[in-house]
Write a protein that holds these residues in place. Structure first.
Motif, PDB file in Angstrom:
ATOM      1  N   SER A  77       0.818  -1.212   0.000  1.00 19.25           N
ATOM      2  CA  SER A  77       0.000   0.000   0.000  1.00 19.25           C
ATOM      3  C   SER A  77       0.849   1.258   0.000  1.00 19.25           C
ATOM      4  O   SER A  77       0.531   2.227  -0.659  1.00 19.25           O
ATOM      5  N   LYS A  78       1.939   1.219   0.805  1.00 17.22           N
ATOM      6  CA  LYS A  78       2.613   2.505   1.060  1.00 17.22           C
ATOM      7  C   LYS A  78       4.121   2.500   0.845  1.00 17.22           C
ATOM      8  O   LYS A  78       4.737   3.553   0.855  1.00 17.22           O
ATOM      9  N   LYS A  79       4.732   1.333   0.712  1.00 11.32           N
ATOM     10  CA  LYS A  79       6.198   1.301   0.753  1.00 11.32           C
ATOM     11  C   LYS A  79       6.793   0.425  -0.347  1.00 11.32           C
ATOM     12  O   LYS A  79       7.699  -0.369  -0.076  1.00 11.32           O
ATOM     13  N   ARG A  80       6.306   0.549  -1.564  1.00 10.80           N
ATOM     14  CA  ARG A  80       6.837  -0.344  -2.604  1.00 10.80           C
ATOM     15  C   ARG A  80       8.325  -0.131  -2.878  1.00 10.80           C
ATOM     16  O   ARG A  80       9.068  -1.112  -2.957  1.00 10.80           O
ATOM     17  N   PRO A  81       8.802   1.111  -3.019  1.00 10.07           N
ATOM     18  CA  PRO A  81      10.247   1.263  -3.279  1.00 10.07           C
ATOM     19  C   PRO A  81      11.085   0.687  -2.136  1.00 10.07           C
ATOM     20  O   PRO A  81      12.097   0.025  -2.373  1.00 10.07           O
ATOM     21  N   GLN A  82      10.630   0.904  -0.890  1.00 18.06           N
ATOM     22  CA  GLN A  82      11.351   0.351   0.248  1.00 18.06           C
ATOM     23  C   GLN A  82      11.293  -1.178   0.251  1.00 18.06           C
ATOM     24  O   GLN A  82      12.237  -1.844   0.656  1.00 18.06           O
ATOM     25  N   GLY A  83      10.169  -1.720  -0.220  1.00 16.72           N
ATOM     26  CA  GLY A  83      10.042  -3.174  -0.319  1.00 16.72           C
ATOM     27  C   GLY A  83      11.046  -3.740  -1.310  1.00 16.72           C
ATOM     28  O   GLY A  83      11.652  -4.783  -1.077  1.00 16.72           O
ATOM     29  N   VAL A  84      11.240  -3.027  -2.422  1.00 21.09           N
ATOM     30  CA  VAL A  84      12.228  -3.460  -3.420  1.00 21.09           C
ATOM     31  C   VAL A  84      13.638  -3.371  -2.828  1.00 21.09           C
ATOM     32  O   VAL A  84      14.446  -4.293  -2.983  1.00 21.09           O
ATOM     33  N   SER A  85      13.929  -2.286  -2.098  1.00 23.50           N
ATOM     34  CA  SER A  85      15.250  -2.156  -1.450  1.00 23.50           C
ATOM     35  C   SER A  85      15.481  -3.287  -0.466  1.00 23.50           C
ATOM     36  O   SER A  85      16.582  -3.843  -0.381  1.00 23.50           O
ATOM     37  N   LEU A  86      14.437  -3.618   0.298  1.00 22.59           N
ATOM     38  CA  LEU A  86      14.558  -4.713   1.258  1.00 22.59           C
ATOM     39  C   LEU A  86      14.865  -6.020   0.537  1.00 22.59           C
ATOM     40  O   LEU A  86      15.738  -6.786   0.949  1.00 22.59           O
ATOM     41  N   ALA A  87      14.148  -6.272  -0.571  1.00 24.54           N
ATOM     42  CA  ALA A  87      14.374  -7.495  -1.347  1.00 24.54           C
ATOM     43  C   ALA A  87      15.828  -7.576  -1.797  1.00 24.54           C
ATOM     44  O   ALA A  87      16.466  -8.633  -1.701  1.00 24.54           O
ATOM     45  N   GLN A  88      16.360  -6.439  -2.259  1.00 29.79           N
ATOM     46  CA  GLN A  88      17.743  -6.443  -2.755  1.00 29.79           C
ATOM     47  C   GLN A  88      18.743  -6.625  -1.615  1.00 29.79           C
ATOM     48  O   GLN A  88      19.709  -7.381  -1.747  1.00 29.79           O
ATOM     49  N   ALA A  89      18.487  -5.968  -0.472  1.00 24.80           N
ATOM     50  CA  ALA A  89      19.384  -6.111   0.680  1.00 24.80           C
ATOM     51  C   ALA A  89      19.398  -7.560   1.170  1.00 24.80           C
ATOM     52  O   ALA A  89      20.439  -8.107   1.531  1.00 24.80           O
ATOM     53  N   LEU A  90      18.226  -8.170   1.151  1.00 23.63           N
ATOM     54  CA  LEU A  90      18.095  -9.567   1.575  1.00 23.63           C
ATOM     55  C   LEU A  90      18.887 -10.495   0.657  1.00 23.63           C
ATOM     56  O   LEU A  90      19.667 -11.326   1.121  1.00 23.63           O
ATOM     57  N   GLU A  91      18.660 -10.335  -0.631  1.00 22.08           N
ATOM     58  CA  GLU A  91      19.326 -11.223  -1.586  1.00 22.08           C
ATOM     59  C   GLU A  91      20.843 -11.058  -1.491  1.00 22.08           C
ATOM     60  O   GLU A  91      21.582 -12.041  -1.448  1.00 22.08           O
ATOM     61  N   THR A  92      21.303  -9.802  -1.421  1.00 25.80           N
ATOM     62  CA  THR A  92      22.743  -9.541  -1.303  1.00 25.80           C
ATOM     63  C   THR A  92      23.304 -10.187  -0.036  1.00 25.80           C
ATOM     64  O   THR A  92      24.335 -10.862  -0.072  1.00 25.80           O
TER      65      THR A  92
END
Ligand SMILES: [Zn+2]
Ligand SMILES: [Zn+2]
Lengths: 197, 197
Positions: free
Chosen positions: B33-48
């Motif tokens: 709802s409110k944090k899609r760009p942050q969700g993408v950053s989280l996904a990338q930080a996780l994968e890294t």
């Protein structure tokens, strides 16, 4: 503290609601120590969801496709339309299993103090839909807050010419609620709405 | 329930410790709802983090590089070595700010009942390191559990020929601990270890 990529992950995890520094650290350590493949799967699920999930063009709930599974489900009734504030509300009602009609997500509630007016919600679109389709009952399932109720009253006024039956959710004591812990506004409503047993 | 990619994300989020169906849903809805760009950053930080963070070849804590920042820090003392069970313990001690020496992560504790013997931990490597370097004090900071203490005793026996001073963490009432809520084993220890004020 430990190592930059770890610190970065801990910081990013805190975007999750209810997750502070401490639990973010616990999450990162847990994944790194024991669940790396699952961590990678989570990263991919997150990225896919953030990038691919859009709004259903019919009800404005979340959807993988142009039309969401609920709007596309031919077994559901077109004669009842349930208006809610958010996709989270759709999910809550679906989980109750008490409704088999369609939904319409407003995208919030009226809140002049925050600058949220009728134009900021999908109210015009809702009224056009009501005008152009035969709906037996419009259920206004906005929140039991001042804003939610204001929104419901606003919509019921605008929808009145097009729908015979407009309802809203019952208000009262929640299931399992001990009277002593129920706020007095809710008790007031519950007394006013009392029913024969 | 809502849509397959959403459901998949909710399922994957539950790999996080302390996150069940309900809070996973809340997290997914919040991000969408409110944090899609942050969700993408989280996904990338996780994968890294999952793919790139490895074990420090010197202390077995987590590290982005072959040697972790703590082992690489020339300002830290080589004369004190603190032995812990996990990288999480390193982090906890670092956050206390009470230690400026080096760490060595065992990778667990002895637990014959679970089939974890000395060979499954980095004990041999620790003893070789003690043999080949001049350490003034070995601090055995394993857990205050039966297994943690057994591990500490096992290591102190093996390390005795190579280190003059072997210590372990004090046991007693935690700071802020109300006596009535402290378990009797801890109270017993705290009484035995009582000190002049
Ligand atoms: Zn839809
Ligand atoms: Zn290291």
């Amino acid at each position: 503290m430990l190592t930059p990529k770890f610190e970065h992950l801990v910081k990013q995890l805190q975007v999750l609601p209810g997750v502070g520094q401490k639990s973010a650290q616990r999450m990162a350590l847990h994944l790194l120590s024991k669940k790396r493949p699952q961590g990678v799967s989570l990263a991919q699920a997150l990225e896919t969801a953030m990038c691919d999930i859009k709004e259903c063009s019919r009800c404005h709930s979340f959807s993988d496709d142009d039309i969401c599974p609920i709007c596309a489900d031919v077994r559901r009734s077109d004669s009842e339309l349930c208006v809610v504030e958010s996709a989270a509300d759709v999910m809550a009602i679906e989980q109750s299993g008490a409704f088999r009609g369609r939904y319409f997500v407003l995208g919030g509630h009226l809140s002049p103090i925050d600058g949220i007016n009728a134009d900021d919600l999908h109210i015009d679109e809702l009224i056009i839909r009501l005008k152009n389709s035969a709906i037996d009952e419009l259920i206004l399932a906005t929140g039991a807050t001042v804003e939610g109720q204001t929104t419901a009253f606003f919509i019921s006024d605008a929808a009145r010419p097009f729908v015979g039956k407009i309802t809203r959710l019952a208000q009262g004591i929640p299931m399992g609620g001990e009277l002593e812990f129920v706020d007095s506004l809710t008790l007031h409503q519950a007394l006013q709405n009392r029913a024969f047993i």
